[in-house]
Write a protein that holds these residues in place. Structure first.
Motif, short mmCIF file in Angstrom:
data_model
loop_
_atom_site.label_atom_id
_atom_site.label_comp_id
_atom_site.label_asym_id
_atom_site.label_seq_id
_atom_site.Cartn_x
_atom_site.Cartn_y
_atom_site.Cartn_z
N SER A 116 0.84 -1.19 0.00
CA SER A 116 0.00 0.00 0.00
C SER A 116 0.88 1.24 0.00
O SER A 116 2.06 1.18 0.33
CB SER A 116 -0.91 -0.01 1.24
OG SER A 116 -1.70 1.14 1.29
N THR A 117 0.29 2.37 -0.38
CA THR A 117 1.00 3.64 -0.38
C THR A 117 0.12 4.73 0.20
O THR A 117 -1.06 4.82 -0.12
CB THR A 117 1.42 4.04 -1.81
OG1 THR A 117 2.41 3.13 -2.27
CG2 THR A 117 2.00 5.44 -1.85
N ALA A 118 0.68 5.56 1.06
CA ALA A 118 -0.04 6.70 1.62
C ALA A 118 -0.01 7.85 0.63
O ALA A 118 1.02 8.15 0.05
CB ALA A 118 0.60 7.12 2.94
N ASP A 123 -4.84 5.71 2.06
CA ASP A 123 -3.87 4.67 1.71
C ASP A 123 -4.63 3.60 0.94
O ASP A 123 -5.69 3.17 1.38
CB ASP A 123 -3.26 4.03 2.96
CG ASP A 123 -2.56 5.03 3.86
OD1 ASP A 123 -2.38 6.18 3.44
OD2 ASP A 123 -2.20 4.64 4.99
#
Length: 214
Positions: A116-118, A123
């Motif tokens: 995952s990426t913020a 997110d």
């Protein structure tokens, strides 16, 4: 709402209580999706410069450049524009570069392997991304935004969305309807062509599982 480059580890705090059977030998771990690299490769395949890609997709030159350099995590709206400008669906744009699977298709996303990426507002983790030519894209999202100022624009694209709230309280904002409050376990299905955004209510981030179908 936004979809990331998916190149960093997730920090989700789910309680996984279901028993797990041994993973089949043929089922490889799900690799993170490098959206910036994928877009750069597709642009190269078309023989386009960044300026040409910007004209074809309707996405600003500077935005495309930052996405390809992994300096910006694009929203779903931006990714949809890029996909359609390149003659793809969003699902095709987000496919992992895997060998073709057999006719009896399946894909497994382990909680410990999902990336995952913020992006500030939320997110996101695209699930089961190794299947080709999917009709839908499942995504798990932690909504960090508490008000609409966390977003630069309304999300709007030619698709249908189903979502269910796994944890917390979600507020669905729409340009056509009054805000809708969704608690843990609540679900909603709606047309995404109308401008819409999500925010969490209270101290706890809402976590949702949603399906994007083109």
């Amino acid at each position: 709402m936004c979809i990331p480059m998916l190149s960093t580890a997730a920090s989700m705090d789910f309680d996984i209580t279901a028993s797990r059977s041994p993973q089949p030998a043929w089922s490889a771990p799900q690799e993170p999706i490098d959206v910036g690299g994928r877009i750069a490769q597709l642009r190269a395949d078309h023989g386009w410069t960044l300026q040409q890609a910007a004209r074809q997709t309707g996405v600003a030159f500077s935005t495309l450049s930052k996405i390809e350099r992994h300096e910006l995590s694009p929203t779903v709206t931006t990714l949809t524009k890029i996909a359609h400008g390149m003659g793809l669906t969003l699902s095709q744009l987000l496919e992992s570069p895997r060998p073709p699977m057999g006719m009896a298709r399946r894909s497994l996303s382990r909680a410990s392997e999902t990336k995952s990426t913020a992006t500030g507002a939320c997110d996101n983790a695209v699930l089961c991304s190794d299947l080709k030519n999917r009709r839908m894209t499942p995504i798990r999202t932690r909504v960090r935004a508490r008000d609409l100022s966390a977003y630069e624009e309304w999300a709007r694209y030619d698709a249908e969305i189903f979502l269910t709230v796994l944890k917390g309280t979600l507020i669905l904002h729409s340009q056509n309807y009054e805000p809708t409050r969704l608690e843990t376990g609540d679900s909603i299905y709606y047309e995404a062509s109308t401008g819409h955004l999500w925010t969490s209510e209270g101290d706890e981030d809402a976590i949702v599982l949603w399906v994007y179908a083109e």
